[in-house]
Design a protein around this motif. Structure first.
Motif, PDB file in Angstrom:
ATOM      1  N   GLY A 220      33.331  33.607  45.959  1.00 21.38           N
ATOM      2  CA  GLY A 220      33.791  35.065  45.802  1.00 21.38           C
ATOM      3  C   GLY A 220      32.717  35.958  45.599  1.00 21.38           C
ATOM      4  N   ASN A 221      31.870  35.630  44.532  1.00 17.50           N
ATOM      5  CA  ASN A 221      30.783  36.477  44.182  1.00 17.50           C
ATOM      6  C   ASN A 221      29.832  36.633  45.432  1.00 17.50           C
ATOM      7  N   TRP A 222      29.474  35.863  46.024  1.00 14.77           N
ATOM      8  CA  TRP A 222      28.514  35.701  47.008  1.00 14.77           C
ATOM      9  C   TRP A 222      29.201  36.773  48.284  1.00 14.77           C
TER      10      TRP A 222
ATOM     11  N   HIS B 183      39.733  41.504  52.142  1.00 18.46           N
ATOM     12  CA  HIS B 183      40.509  41.182  50.767  1.00 18.46           C
ATOM     13  C   HIS B 183      41.254  39.824  50.684  1.00 18.46           C
ATOM     14  N   GLN B 184      41.727  39.418  51.856  1.00 24.55           N
ATOM     15  CA  GLN B 184      42.468  37.975  51.658  1.00 24.55           C
ATOM     16  C   GLN B 184      41.435  37.082  51.543  1.00 24.55           C
ATOM     17  N   ILE B 185      40.451  37.223  52.553  1.00 29.27           N
ATOM     18  CA  ILE B 185      39.336  36.119  52.596  1.00 29.27           C
ATOM     19  C   ILE B 185      38.696  36.121  51.118  1.00 29.27           C
ATOM     20  N   TRP B 186      38.328  37.465  50.654  1.00 29.67           N
ATOM     21  CA  TRP B 186      37.683  37.429  49.275  1.00 29.67           C
ATOM     22  C   TRP B 186      38.690  36.749  48.021  1.00 29.67           C
ATOM     23  N   ARG B 187      39.829  37.070  47.930  1.00 29.59           N
ATOM     24  CA  ARG B 187      40.506  36.413  47.007  1.00 29.59           C
ATOM     25  C   ARG B 187      40.681  34.928  47.220  1.00 29.59           C
ATOM     26  N   TRP B 188      40.942  34.565  48.515  1.00 26.97           N
ATOM     27  CA  TRP B 188      40.988  32.827  48.796  1.00 26.97           C
ATOM     28  C   TRP B 188      39.487  32.434  48.076  1.00 26.97           C
ATOM     29  N   MET B 189      38.611  32.966  48.446  1.00 23.18           N
ATOM     30  CA  MET B 189      37.277  32.323  48.395  1.00 23.18           C
ATOM     31  C   MET B 189      37.192  32.242  46.905  1.00 23.18           C
ATOM     32  N   LYS B 190      37.505  33.586  46.329  1.00 23.28           N
ATOM     33  CA  LYS B 190      37.309  33.415  44.666  1.00 23.28           C
ATOM     34  C   LYS B 190      38.094  32.561  43.975  1.00 23.28           C
ATOM     35  N   ALA B 191      39.240  32.059  44.737  1.00 24.20           N
ATOM     36  CA  ALA B 191      40.237  31.054  44.130  1.00 24.20           C
ATOM     37  C   ALA B 191      39.531  29.678  44.222  1.00 24.20           C
ATOM     38  N   GLN B 192      38.995  29.464  45.370  1.00 26.49           N
ATOM     39  CA  GLN B 192      38.232  28.169  45.596  1.00 26.49           C
ATOM     40  C   GLN B 192      36.990  28.043  44.868  1.00 26.49           C
TER      41      GLN B 192
ATOM     42  N   PRO C  64      34.167  49.084  51.101  1.00 21.38           N
ATOM     43  CA  PRO C  64      35.211  48.506  50.481  1.00 21.38           C
ATOM     44  C   PRO C  64      34.997  48.220  49.077  1.00 21.38           C
ATOM     45  N   GLN C  65      35.970  48.337  48.227  1.00 19.03           N
ATOM     46  CA  GLN C  65      36.087  48.072  46.670  1.00 19.03           C
ATOM     47  C   GLN C  65      36.801  46.744  46.449  1.00 19.03           C
ATOM     48  N   LEU C  66      36.067  45.749  46.677  1.00 17.88           N
ATOM     49  CA  LEU C  66      36.862  44.255  46.455  1.00 17.88           C
ATOM     50  C   LEU C  66      37.181  44.084  45.333  1.00 17.88           C
ATOM     51  N   GLU C  67      36.217  44.642  44.195  1.00 19.34           N
ATOM     52  CA  GLU C  67      36.586  44.146  42.749  1.00 19.34           C
ATOM     53  C   GLU C  67      37.560  44.838  42.262  1.00 19.34           C
ATOM     54  N   LEU C  68      38.417  45.829  42.928  1.00 20.19           N
ATOM     55  CA  LEU C  68      39.654  46.464  42.559  1.00 20.19           C
ATOM     56  C   LEU C  68      40.789  45.521  42.410  1.00 20.19           C
ATOM     57  N   ASP C  69      40.597  44.318  43.168  1.00 15.92           N
ATOM     58  CA  ASP C  69      41.618  43.369  43.234  1.00 15.92           C
ATOM     59  C   ASP C  69      43.230  43.878  43.079  1.00 15.92           C
ATOM     60  N   PRO C  70      43.778  44.405  44.135  1.00 17.63           N
ATOM     61  CA  PRO C  70      45.038  44.858  44.435  1.00 17.63           C
ATOM     62  C   PRO C  70      45.976  43.806  44.024  1.00 17.63           C
ATOM     63  N   GLU C  71      47.147  44.354  43.580  1.00 15.36           N
ATOM     64  CA  GLU C  71      48.354  43.268  43.362  1.00 15.36           C
ATOM     65  C   GLU C  71      48.896  43.101  44.527  1.00 15.36           C
TER      66      GLU C  71
ATOM     67  N   MET D  45      31.363  39.166  47.709  1.00 14.08           N
ATOM     68  CA  MET D  45      31.368  40.688  47.134  1.00 14.08           C
ATOM     69  C   MET D  45      29.687  41.270  47.128  1.00 14.08           C
ATOM     70  N   ASP D  46      28.860  40.381  47.102  1.00 13.94           N
ATOM     71  CA  ASP D  46      27.352  40.769  47.007  1.00 13.94           C
ATOM     72  C   ASP D  46      27.000  41.044  48.439  1.00 13.94           C
ATOM     73  N   MET D  47      27.416  40.438  49.257  1.00 14.17           N
ATOM     74  CA  MET D  47      27.184  40.736  50.657  1.00 14.17           C
ATOM     75  C   MET D  47      27.682  42.214  51.279  1.00 14.17           C
ATOM     76  N   VAL D  48      28.807  42.235  50.865  1.00 20.64           N
ATOM     77  CA  VAL D  48      29.516  43.750  51.147  1.00 20.64           C
ATOM     78  C   VAL D  48      28.822  44.692  50.350  1.00 20.64           C
ATOM     79  N   ALA D  49      28.486  44.526  48.984  1.00 16.78           N
ATOM     80  CA  ALA D  49      27.718  45.664  48.260  1.00 16.78           C
ATOM     81  C   ALA D  49      26.439  45.987  48.809  1.00 16.78           C
ATOM     82  N   ARG D  50      25.849  44.816  49.619  1.00 14.36           N
ATOM     83  CA  ARG D  50      24.352  45.182  50.109  1.00 14.36           C
ATOM     84  C   ARG D  50      24.436  46.304  50.994  1.00 14.36           C
TER      85      ARG D  50
END
Length: 684
Positions: A188-190, A174-183, A154-161, A192-197
């Motif tokens: 959020g970077n953590w 994506h919902q979890i990532w967006r929510w975590m990034k807002a908190q 998955p490409q989380l960094e694309l941040d869809p509308e 993203m890093d886990m998924v990218a690994r």
């Protein structure tokens, strides 16, 4: 060579003479104490390389490919001709040293020691052996595998509308990532890093292994897969389950399916799943979680995918694995019933990937002589412990401290029988699905609830009926031998003492283990009459709450503090966290009508997840790494102990963290918000 012949070699014995016809490279990588070479057992290439410590990690050598054109049998001939005659054994007492004044016939036979004949000084032999390896081996492991990038990453960094989905990004993740990034941006970077690994851990078998398998210790796999990381560069059995769980959270169903197909292929070839995809792992398996993986793939299948064809292939192979476990890993209990144990009867010497460590232990325990029967039992016990996944733990030690007292094969483990119960339940569920042509809506109310005592309603197909009978038999046998009402836990059984280990140790706290609660994960209470099950549930909840297993950084493996083993205190292992989180979450669901039990179980499940996620996150903030295991007291620190240095990567840490995040998000995301803020402040 036919499949039956290969199975006969693997099941009957794991020795050079048996494996060589099926796997020519075994003459190089697996010769231990029974090497059929003119140089003799202790002078074999494997023994010399490992005992001279040519490589700091014993696994390094057995993973090295032979150079192109090298033939394993010829390598051994060259070795014998060049080094065999120069390898000597000598008594501990050298010329002119004291001999205690006893006549020759009265003295104990000398304990043989190992060295190469000296030629030009103390470093000569090391350099000469290293020169031999450079002439015949690729000196860096890993050339048998190629890097592979999953196409469904998955490409989380694309941040869809809002209202849309990025290519490859499943909505939930994506919902979890967006929510975590807002908190918290770091949170959020953590994620993203886990998924990218997954990109860094993707592997596929090199075409060279298929063309020239005799040059490699790797068992070739047809499909790409995800590895654990670090020294664990190949596919492993129970690691794959926790990796698959994380992949499915990411929507990477196709990658997860490839991982599972590889394990099914191994069952098709060998009749069981080896510990890992190397020839030196063929004398042992690991906790049987393949049925869970098959079920995960079936339940998360893409719309339109042919689940029935998949189950039609998988179910006979799961039956083969089940038969292996019930034929090769069972014990008939004295007072009736059958339970399973970890065992490795074909382990005739040190584990090749830990040859130095096992040989040194035998020497330290005064079991160095080849004819000593205790030595063979030691190696069987060590290999069986590796099969358990808990290598090593005080659970397998008679005195709870010394590795010299290891006797894994004489323990009936709670964990193994919990996994077998889960396997029997999964088989019943999957067969019901396959026979009926549609997935049962829920477990309770579809097939399992019908088998409770006093309910005579049963499924009408004989396969499911037989499996449900096996489930009920195992539940009864586990309750009879493993459940200890006075402690409200299931406790390992000592076959020698014919009682639980609770009766064989001086301090009952030495028997308290996270595995004592695994039967909850297997759903054991669903097969016990409701009033009795509720009574057990209340006792088990209180027992866990008071046990001391749950620490600031998660659930510790055991309470034993002075063994030095990595599956003891103070280490918190990712698999334990997920299994117990789900165990208490399922308990909360099962007893939803009982508010007291349900609320306590739900709170425990959330606390286990939150505390471990907190440790993984804080460790990442400090180091940028994900550890194989964590310190249960010191939040964010790596675990310690064991026979190799702590590893980073790490496949099952990523998988478990993603699975826990997804679960807590759906149970109580507000609790996550509090944790991110607290962890962030502490890290600062």
């Amino acid at each position: 060579m036919t499949l039956k012949v290969i199975e006969a070699y693997v099941h009957m014995a794991f020795r050079l003479g048996a494996l060589a016809p099926a796997f020519p490279s075994s003459v190089v990588y697996c010769a231990a104490n029974c090497a059929e070479t003119s140089a003799g057992c202790e002078k074999s290439l494997l023994a010399v390389v490992q005992r001279l410590r040519i490589f700091a990690d014993s696994k390094h050598f057995v993973d090295l490919p032979l150079l192109p054109g090298r033939i394993p049998e010829r390598i051994i001939e060259y070795w014998d001709a060049e080094f065999g005659r120069r390898v000597v054994e000598e008594p501990l007492a050298g010329p002119g040293e004291a001999t205690s004044g006893l006549r020759e016939a009265e003295r104990e036979p000398p304990v043989p020691t190992f060295r190469l004949a000296r030629v030009e000084g103390p470093d000569t032999d090391f350099e000469e052996v290293r020169r031999f390896l450079l002439e015949h081996f690729d000196y860096a492991p890993g050339g048998d595998l190629l890097a592979w990038i999953p196409r469904d990453l998955p490409q989380l960094e694309l941040d869809p509308e809002p209202g849309t989905t990025a290519t490859g990004s499943p909505p939930l993740l994506h919902q979890i990532w967006r929510w975590m990034k807002a908190q918290d941006v770091d949170a959020g970077n953590w994620l993203m890093d886990m998924v990218a690994r997954w990109r860094k851990l993707g592997r596929e078998t090199s075409p060279m292994v298929f063309r020239e398998p005799e040059r490699f210790s790797l068992l070739p796999l047809k499909h790409p897969f995800i590895v654990a990381g670090g020294r664990f560069r190949e596919c492993y059995y129970w690691d794959t389950y926790f990796i698959v769980r994380g992949l499915l959270v990411c929507g990477m169903w196709e990658t997860a399916r490839c991982c599972v197909e590889n394990l099914l292929d191994l069952v098709e070839q060998f009749g069981f799943v080896p510990n890992g995809a190397r020839i030196y792992y063929l004398n042992r398996t690991q906790p049987p979680l393949l049925s869970d993986m098959v079920r995960c793939i079936a339940e998360h299948a893409h719309a339109g995918w042919d689940v029935m064809t998949f189950l039609g292939r998988a179910l006979p192979l799961l039956e083969r694995e089940y038969s292996f476990m019930m034929e090769q890993r069972t014990v008939k209990m004295r007072a009736g019933g059958t339970l399973n144990r970890y065992h490795a009867p074909a382990a005739e010497g040190p584990r090749p990937e830990s040859f130095y460590e096992d040989s040194k232990l035998a020497s330290d325990c005064s079991m160095e002589l080849l004819g000593d029967p205790r030595r063979s039992e030691l190696f069987i016990a060590l290999t069986a412990a590796a099969e358990s996944g808990w290598d090593f733990s005080s659970r397998w030690l008679r005195d709870r401290r010394s590795m010299c007292s290891i006797r894994t094969q004489l323990i009936i483990p709670v964990c193994f029988n919990s996994f077998m119960l889960r396997m029997e339940r999964n088989l019943a569920f999957l067969y019901r699905w396959y026979i009926s042509g549609s997935r049962p809506e829920t477990e309770k109310g579809s097939i399992f609830e019908q088998r409770l005592p006093g309910n005579e309603e049963v499924p009408n197909d004989p396969v499911t009926r037989d499996l449900l009978d096996r489930v009920q038999q195992r539940v009864s046998t586990m309750q009879k031998y493993l459940y200890v009402p006075s402690r409200d836990q299931w406790i390992d059984y000592d076959l020698e003492a014919d009682t639980t280990t609770l009766q064989t140790v001086a301090d009952w706290r030495q028997t308290v283990s996270s595995s004592n609660f695994f039967p909850l994960w297997s759903g054991i209470l669903e097969h016990i009459e409701s009033e009795q099950a509720a009574s057990i549930a209340r006792g088990v909840l209180q027992s866990f709450e008071e046990s001391g297993l749950l620490q600031n950084g998660g659930v510790v493996a055991t309470l034993v503090t002075d063994s030095g083993q990595q599956w003891d205190y103070p280490n918190a292992w990712p698999p334990v966290q997920l299994l117990l989180h789900e165990a208490f979450a399922s308990l909360a669901t099962q007893f939803s009508a009982n508010e007291q039990i349900s609320n306590r179980a739900r709170e425990l499940s959330l606390q286990i997840a939150i505390r471990f996620l907190r440790s993984v996150y804080q460790g990442w903030l400090r180091s940028g790494d994900l550890f194989e295991k964590y310190h249960a007291e010191k939040v964010g620190e790596s675990g310690n102990g064991g026979e190799y240095v702590p590893q980073v990567g790490f496949g099952w840490t990523i998988g478990v963290s993603l699975a826990l995040l997804s679960s807590v998000w759906q149970l109580d995301r507000s609790l996550l918000a509090q944790v991110w803020q607290r962890v962030s402040d502490e890290a600062t």
